[in-house]
Design a protein around this motif. Structure first.
Motif, PDB file in Angstrom:
ATOM      1  N   THR A   4       0.844  -1.194   0.000  1.00  0.00           N
ATOM      2  CA  THR A   4       0.000   0.000   0.000  1.00  0.00           C
ATOM      3  C   THR A   4       0.882   1.247   0.000  1.00  0.00           C
ATOM      4  O   THR A   4       2.054   1.198   0.364  1.00  0.00           O
ATOM      5  CB  THR A   4      -0.940   0.055   1.223  1.00  0.00           C
ATOM      6  OG1 THR A   4      -0.152   0.146   2.406  1.00  0.00           O
ATOM      7  CG2 THR A   4      -1.843  -1.157   1.303  1.00  0.00           C
ATOM      8  N   LYS A  54      -4.080   0.480  -2.485  1.00  0.00           N
ATOM      9  CA  LYS A  54      -3.323  -0.734  -2.781  1.00  0.00           C
ATOM     10  C   LYS A  54      -2.639  -0.638  -4.137  1.00  0.00           C
ATOM     11  O   LYS A  54      -3.104   0.061  -5.025  1.00  0.00           O
ATOM     12  CB  LYS A  54      -4.250  -1.947  -2.782  1.00  0.00           C
ATOM     13  CG  LYS A  54      -4.833  -2.245  -1.427  1.00  0.00           C
ATOM     14  CD  LYS A  54      -5.753  -3.443  -1.497  1.00  0.00           C
ATOM     15  CE  LYS A  54      -6.335  -3.697  -0.114  1.00  0.00           C
ATOM     16  NZ  LYS A  54      -7.301  -4.788  -0.124  1.00  0.00           N
ATOM     17  N   LYS A  55      -1.565  -1.391  -4.267  1.00  0.00           N
ATOM     18  CA  LYS A  55      -0.857  -1.479  -5.545  1.00  0.00           C
ATOM     19  C   LYS A  55      -1.830  -2.030  -6.587  1.00  0.00           C
ATOM     20  O   LYS A  55      -2.558  -2.980  -6.323  1.00  0.00           O
ATOM     21  CB  LYS A  55       0.357  -2.399  -5.400  1.00  0.00           C
ATOM     22  CG  LYS A  55       1.263  -2.396  -6.606  1.00  0.00           C
ATOM     23  CD  LYS A  55       2.539  -3.152  -6.304  1.00  0.00           C
ATOM     24  CE  LYS A  55       3.428  -3.221  -7.501  1.00  0.00           C
ATOM     25  NZ  LYS A  55       4.296  -2.105  -7.657  1.00  0.00           N
ATOM     26  N   GLY A  56      -1.887  -1.378  -7.741  1.00  0.00           N
ATOM     27  CA  GLY A  56      -2.780  -1.799  -8.812  1.00  0.00           C
ATOM     28  C   GLY A  56      -4.127  -1.098  -8.804  1.00  0.00           C
ATOM     29  O   GLY A  56      -4.910  -1.257  -9.728  1.00  0.00           O
ATOM     30  N   GLN A  57      -4.388  -0.320  -7.781  1.00  0.00           N
ATOM     31  CA  GLN A  57      -5.673   0.381  -7.674  1.00  0.00           C
ATOM     32  C   GLN A  57      -5.721   1.642  -8.546  1.00  0.00           C
ATOM     33  O   GLN A  57      -6.793   2.052  -8.972  1.00  0.00           O
ATOM     34  CB  GLN A  57      -5.899   0.753  -6.203  1.00  0.00           C
ATOM     35  CG  GLN A  57      -7.325   0.881  -5.805  1.00  0.00           C
ATOM     36  CD  GLN A  57      -7.482   1.065  -4.293  1.00  0.00           C
ATOM     37  OE1 GLN A  57      -6.621   0.727  -3.503  1.00  0.00           O
ATOM     38  NE2 GLN A  57      -8.596   1.625  -3.918  1.00  0.00           N
ATOM     39  N   MET A  58      -4.573   2.236  -8.797  1.00  0.00           N
ATOM     40  CA  MET A  58      -4.493   3.457  -9.610  1.00  0.00           C
ATOM     41  C   MET A  58      -4.059   3.103 -11.033  1.00  0.00           C
ATOM     42  O   MET A  58      -3.599   1.990 -11.280  1.00  0.00           O
ATOM     43  CB  MET A  58      -3.483   4.440  -8.995  1.00  0.00           C
ATOM     44  CG  MET A  58      -3.804   4.845  -7.577  1.00  0.00           C
ATOM     45  SD  MET A  58      -5.315   5.806  -7.521  1.00  0.00           S
ATOM     46  CE  MET A  58      -5.385   6.226  -5.802  1.00  0.00           C
ATOM     47  N   ASP A  63       0.571   4.520 -10.432  1.00  0.00           N
ATOM     48  CA  ASP A  63       0.990   3.419  -9.567  1.00  0.00           C
ATOM     49  C   ASP A  63       2.515   3.292  -9.532  1.00  0.00           C
ATOM     50  O   ASP A  63       3.107   3.102  -8.471  1.00  0.00           O
ATOM     51  CB  ASP A  63       0.385   2.119 -10.103  1.00  0.00           C
ATOM     52  CG  ASP A  63      -0.139   1.210  -9.011  1.00  0.00           C
ATOM     53  OD1 ASP A  63      -0.744   1.727  -8.050  1.00  0.00           O
ATOM     54  OD2 ASP A  63       0.051  -0.013  -9.131  1.00  0.00           O
ATOM     55  N   LYS A  64       3.132   3.396 -10.706  1.00  0.00           N
ATOM     56  CA  LYS A  64       4.587   3.242 -10.808  1.00  0.00           C
ATOM     57  C   LYS A  64       5.303   4.255  -9.929  1.00  0.00           C
ATOM     58  O   LYS A  64       6.229   3.905  -9.191  1.00  0.00           O
ATOM     59  CB  LYS A  64       5.026   3.395 -12.269  1.00  0.00           C
ATOM     60  CG  LYS A  64       6.505   3.174 -12.476  1.00  0.00           C
ATOM     61  CD  LYS A  64       6.863   3.265 -13.944  1.00  0.00           C
ATOM     62  CE  LYS A  64       8.352   3.068 -14.130  1.00  0.00           C
ATOM     63  NZ  LYS A  64       8.740   3.180 -15.534  1.00  0.00           N
ATOM     64  N   CYS A  66       4.020   5.931  -7.362  1.00  0.00           N
ATOM     65  CA  CYS A  66       3.654   5.756  -5.951  1.00  0.00           C
ATOM     66  C   CYS A  66       4.370   4.590  -5.291  1.00  0.00           C
ATOM     67  O   CYS A  66       4.618   4.628  -4.086  1.00  0.00           O
ATOM     68  CB  CYS A  66       2.144   5.595  -5.820  1.00  0.00           C
ATOM     69  SG  CYS A  66       1.266   7.135  -6.177  1.00  0.00           S
ATOM     70  N   PHE A  67       4.708   3.565  -6.059  1.00  0.00           N
ATOM     71  CA  PHE A  67       5.353   2.400  -5.466  1.00  0.00           C
ATOM     72  C   PHE A  67       6.845   2.291  -5.759  1.00  0.00           C
ATOM     73  O   PHE A  67       7.513   1.431  -5.209  1.00  0.00           O
ATOM     74  CB  PHE A  67       4.607   1.127  -5.873  1.00  0.00           C
ATOM     75  CG  PHE A  67       3.274   1.022  -5.180  1.00  0.00           C
ATOM     76  CD1 PHE A  67       3.181   0.502  -3.902  1.00  0.00           C
ATOM     77  CD2 PHE A  67       2.128   1.513  -5.771  1.00  0.00           C
ATOM     78  CE1 PHE A  67       1.973   0.450  -3.232  1.00  0.00           C
ATOM     79  CE2 PHE A  67       0.906   1.477  -5.117  1.00  0.00           C
ATOM     80  CZ  PHE A  67       0.831   0.935  -3.838  1.00  0.00           C
ATOM     81  N   ARG A  91       4.885   4.221   2.212  1.00  0.00           N
ATOM     82  CA  ARG A  91       4.507   2.900   1.684  1.00  0.00           C
ATOM     83  C   ARG A  91       4.533   1.898   2.838  1.00  0.00           C
ATOM     84  O   ARG A  91       5.335   2.041   3.750  1.00  0.00           O
ATOM     85  CB  ARG A  91       5.511   2.429   0.628  1.00  0.00           C
ATOM     86  CG  ARG A  91       5.569   3.263  -0.593  1.00  0.00           C
ATOM     87  CD  ARG A  91       6.555   2.659  -1.600  1.00  0.00           C
ATOM     88  NE  ARG A  91       6.842   3.633  -2.618  1.00  0.00           N
ATOM     89  CZ  ARG A  91       7.935   4.382  -2.661  1.00  0.00           C
ATOM     90  NH1 ARG A  91       8.866   4.270  -1.751  1.00  0.00           N
ATOM     91  NH2 ARG A  91       8.100   5.262  -3.618  1.00  0.00           N
TER      92      ARG A  91
END
Length: 92
Positions: A4, A54-58, A63-64, A66-67, A91
């Motif tokens: 997350t 969560k990862k994959g939510q955006m 997403d890239k 943010c993570f 994170r």
């Protein structure tokens, strides 16, 4: 690997406006004030706060950053929605 993240963002239509906002942030402007004034996203009323997600939510480009992007540093991200100034808070 983080599952997350939490982030703030400002959504605008033009790259030059997003770049100008990053310059203002780097000079000490308050993220929430700029978000409330300039962002076209509904999160603007909350100072651009997207909360935790969560990862994959955006969308993938968002997403890239943010993570994988540096924390706290404002990032410029282009998506189908426009230009985002993104500040990743943490994170988990």
């Amino acid at each position: 690997m983080a599952k997350t993240a939490a982030a703030l963002h400002i959504l605008v239509k033009h790259q030059t406006q997003a770049e100008d906002l990053i310059k203002q942030l780097n000079k000490g402007a308050k993220f929430d004030v700029l978000a409330k004034k300039h962002s076209s996203c509904p999160s603007a009323k909350n100072g651009g706060n997207l909360g935790e997600f969560k990862k994959g939510q955006m969308v993938p480009q968002f997403d890239k950053v943010c993570f994988n992007g540096e924390l706290i540093t404002p990032h410029l991200v282009k998506t189908k929605f426009g230009w985002h100034v993104v500040k990743v808070l943490y994170r988990t």
